[in-house]
Write a protein that holds these residues in place. Structure first.
Motif, PDB file in Angstrom:
ATOM      1  N   PHE A  12       0.856  -1.183   0.000  1.00 48.02           N
ATOM      2  CA  PHE A  12       0.000   0.000   0.000  1.00 48.02           C
ATOM      3  C   PHE A  12       0.894   1.236   0.000  1.00 48.02           C
ATOM      4  CE2 PHE A  12      -2.180  -3.453   2.105  1.00 48.02           C
ATOM      5  CZ  PHE A  12      -3.429  -3.461   1.481  1.00 48.02           C
ATOM      6  N   LEU A  13       0.471   2.262  -0.715  1.00 49.20           N
ATOM      7  CA  LEU A  13       1.312   3.457  -0.743  1.00 49.20           C
ATOM      8  C   LEU A  13       0.519   4.730  -0.992  1.00 49.20           C
ATOM      9  CD1 LEU A  13       1.988   4.641  -3.884  1.00 49.20           C
ATOM     10  CD2 LEU A  13       3.079   2.406  -4.035  1.00 49.20           C
ATOM     11  N   ASP A  14       1.156   5.831  -0.661  1.00 54.09           N
ATOM     12  CA  ASP A  14       0.626   7.162  -0.947  1.00 54.09           C
ATOM     13  C   ASP A  14       1.813   8.085  -1.155  1.00 54.09           C
ATOM     14  OD1 ASP A  14      -1.685   9.072  -1.057  1.00 54.09           O
ATOM     15  OD2 ASP A  14      -0.577  10.008   0.572  1.00 54.09           O
ATOM     16  N   ILE A  15       1.648   9.100  -1.997  1.00 51.60           N
ATOM     17  CA  ILE A  15       2.729  10.063  -2.205  1.00 51.60           C
ATOM     18  C   ILE A  15       2.230  11.472  -1.923  1.00 51.60           C
ATOM     19  CG2 ILE A  15       3.763   8.590  -3.979  1.00 51.60           C
ATOM     20  CD1 ILE A  15       2.841  10.597  -6.086  1.00 51.60           C
ATOM     21  N   GLU A  16       3.159  12.338  -1.553  1.00 54.13           N
ATOM     22  CA  GLU A  16       2.869  13.767  -1.411  1.00 54.13           C
ATOM     23  C   GLU A  16       3.788  14.526  -2.354  1.00 54.13           C
ATOM     24  OE1 GLU A  16       0.294  14.736   0.132  1.00 54.13           O
ATOM     25  OE2 GLU A  16      -0.083  12.760   1.004  1.00 54.13           O
ATOM     26  N   SER A 208       3.602  12.321   8.428  1.00 50.79           N
ATOM     27  CA  SER A 208       2.503  11.799   9.237  1.00 50.79           C
ATOM     28  C   SER A 208       1.202  11.759   8.439  1.00 50.79           C
ATOM     29  CB  SER A 208       2.323  12.664  10.491  1.00 50.79           C
ATOM     30  OG  SER A 208       1.208  12.236  11.243  1.00 50.79           O
ATOM     31  N   TYR A 209       0.953  12.822   7.686  1.00 52.56           N
ATOM     32  CA  TYR A 209      -0.244  12.903   6.851  1.00 52.56           C
ATOM     33  C   TYR A 209      -0.228  11.825   5.766  1.00 52.56           C
ATOM     34  CZ  TYR A 209      -3.131  14.803   3.030  1.00 52.56           C
ATOM     35  OH  TYR A 209      -4.026  14.968   1.997  1.00 52.56           O
ATOM     36  N   CYS A 210       0.931  11.638   5.131  1.00 52.59           N
ATOM     37  CA  CYS A 210       1.085  10.650   4.076  1.00 52.59           C
ATOM     38  C   CYS A 210       0.880   9.238   4.615  1.00 52.59           C
ATOM     39  CB  CYS A 210       2.471  10.792   3.444  1.00 52.59           C
ATOM     40  SG  CYS A 210       2.696   9.925   1.880  1.00 52.59           S
ATOM     41  N   GLU A 211       1.425   8.963   5.786  1.00 54.55           N
ATOM     42  CA  GLU A 211       1.278   7.643   6.395  1.00 54.55           C
ATOM     43  C   GLU A 211      -0.179   7.359   6.770  1.00 54.55           C
ATOM     44  OE1 GLU A 211       4.093   7.378   9.590  1.00 54.55           O
ATOM     45  OE2 GLU A 211       5.768   6.909   8.223  1.00 54.55           O
ATOM     46  N   LYS A 212      -0.900   8.383   7.222  1.00 53.03           N
ATOM     47  CA  LYS A 212      -2.315   8.198   7.547  1.00 53.03           C
ATOM     48  C   LYS A 212      -3.124   7.820   6.312  1.00 53.03           C
ATOM     49  CE  LYS A 212      -2.352  11.359  11.521  1.00 53.03           C
ATOM     50  NZ  LYS A 212      -2.790  12.680  12.018  1.00 53.03           N
ATOM     51  N   ASP A 213      -2.783   8.424   5.169  1.00 55.26           N
ATOM     52  CA  ASP A 213      -3.455   8.066   3.917  1.00 55.26           C
ATOM     53  C   ASP A 213      -3.153   6.625   3.530  1.00 55.26           C
ATOM     54  OD1 ASP A 213      -4.704  10.466   3.632  1.00 55.26           O
ATOM     55  OD2 ASP A 213      -3.562  11.143   1.902  1.00 55.26           O
ATOM     56  N   THR A 214      -1.908   6.207   3.730  1.00 55.46           N
ATOM     57  CA  THR A 214      -1.522   4.831   3.415  1.00 55.46           C
ATOM     58  C   THR A 214      -2.284   3.848   4.283  1.00 55.46           C
ATOM     59  OG1 THR A 214       0.694   5.596   2.800  1.00 55.46           O
ATOM     60  CG2 THR A 214       0.434   3.243   3.242  1.00 55.46           C
ATOM     61  N   ILE A 215      -2.386   4.157   5.564  1.00 56.92           N
ATOM     62  CA  ILE A 215      -3.164   3.316   6.485  1.00 56.92           C
ATOM     63  C   ILE A 215      -4.613   3.249   6.038  1.00 56.92           C
ATOM     64  CG2 ILE A 215      -4.028   3.106   8.861  1.00 56.92           C
ATOM     65  CD1 ILE A 215      -1.406   4.561   9.725  1.00 56.92           C
ATOM     66  N   ALA A 216      -5.168   4.392   5.642  1.00 52.02           N
ATOM     67  CA  ALA A 216      -6.571   4.437   5.223  1.00 52.02           C
ATOM     68  C   ALA A 216      -6.822   3.544   4.012  1.00 52.02           C
ATOM     69  CB  ALA A 216      -6.977   5.876   4.918  1.00 52.02           C
ATOM     70  N   VAL A 217      -5.891   3.527   3.069  1.00 54.95           N
ATOM     71  CA  VAL A 217      -6.046   2.676   1.881  1.00 54.95           C
ATOM     72  C   VAL A 217      -6.070   1.206   2.282  1.00 54.95           C
ATOM     73  CG1 VAL A 217      -4.996   1.954  -0.298  1.00 54.95           C
ATOM     74  CG2 VAL A 217      -5.020   4.364   0.330  1.00 54.95           C
TER      75      VAL A 217
END
Length: 239
Positions: A12-16, A208-217
């Motif tokens: 799982f991933l997210d980018i900023e 922290s914001y990016c990690e929260k999005d990753t957790i949400a996914v």
């Protein structure tokens, strides 16, 4: 849903992302002209190119990645544990190179897939384009040249939620709300990332914001499979 992919095979991933420069005035005249032409359709007569530049982070040609957060499941004492790590900082070449090492070493098997919300339209191509710009060889999971649609090793929670309805867009915030997933948008949102990066110079807040999005996914995919959501103690940072 009954996904055939095993949870432990998913990254799982997210980018900023932010504009490549803090302000319009720092751009070369050529880049200003190219940006003006690229965004003419979106701007129309409502904004000047300079006024629109704060949105430059959404284009790989005019933006850069400042954080990639990833999460993966492991089994610990018959429970799912989500382990998080983030690649971040001012040196985009380094964070992309480090992310490539992770993919090449640990997520290179045929059954491994990448998963993000709107990842097929944003995260995955953005990462690939920035790697090419930095002359970094694409990892196998991002090298889609010649692949058929069913061979692409990517999952997209937005696409899954569409159920084939290509006109339908649902934000991550809305999806977490209706599915009862803890909201990742409890501090900043995407429109504020550039200001936090350039003015506050608070990269940890962005991580922290990016990690929260990753957790949400990851949580959304659990809900899609009617599985129990993660508790706080099930989420471990390995940075």
């Amino acid at each position: 849903m009954n996904l055939t992919v095993k949870l432990n095979d998913i990254l799982f991933l997210d980018i900023e992302t932010v504009p490549q420069e803090e302000s319009w005035k720092l751009l070369s005249k050529e880049t200003q002209e190219l940006f003006s032409k690229k965004t003419q359709y979106q701007r129309k007569d409502e904004f000047t190119s300079e006024e629109f530049y704060d949105r430059a982070g959404v284009w790989a040609e005019f933006g850069k990645i400042i954080c990639i957060s990833v999460g993966y499941f492991v089994d610990v004492e018959n429970k799912k544990q989500l382990r998080l790590t983030s690649f971040f900082g001012d040196d985009e070449h380094k964070l992309l190179s480090d992310f490539k090492v992770l993919l090449d070493k640990h997520f290179v098997k045929k059954n491994n897939v990448l998963c993000a919300h709107n990842g097929k339209e944003f995260d995955f191509p953005f990462i690939a384009r920035r790697m090419i710009i930095h002359q970094i060889a694409l990892p196998k999971k991002l090298n889609l040249f010649g692949k058929k649609p069913w061979e692409v090793p990517h999952l997209d929670t937005l696409e899954l939620w569409k159920f084939g309805d290509y006109k339908h867009y649902t934000s991550l915030k809305l999806l977490t709300s209706i599915l009862g997933v803890p909201s990742p948008k409890d501090d900043i949102d995407g429109s504020e990332v550039a200001a936090v990066y350039y003015k506050e110079k608070n990269i940890q807040r962005i991580v922290s914001y990016c990690e929260k999005d990753t957790i949400a996914v990851a949580q959304i995919l659990l809900r899609f499979n009617n599985q129990k959501l993660l508790e706080k103690e099930d989420i471990v940072s390995v940075n």
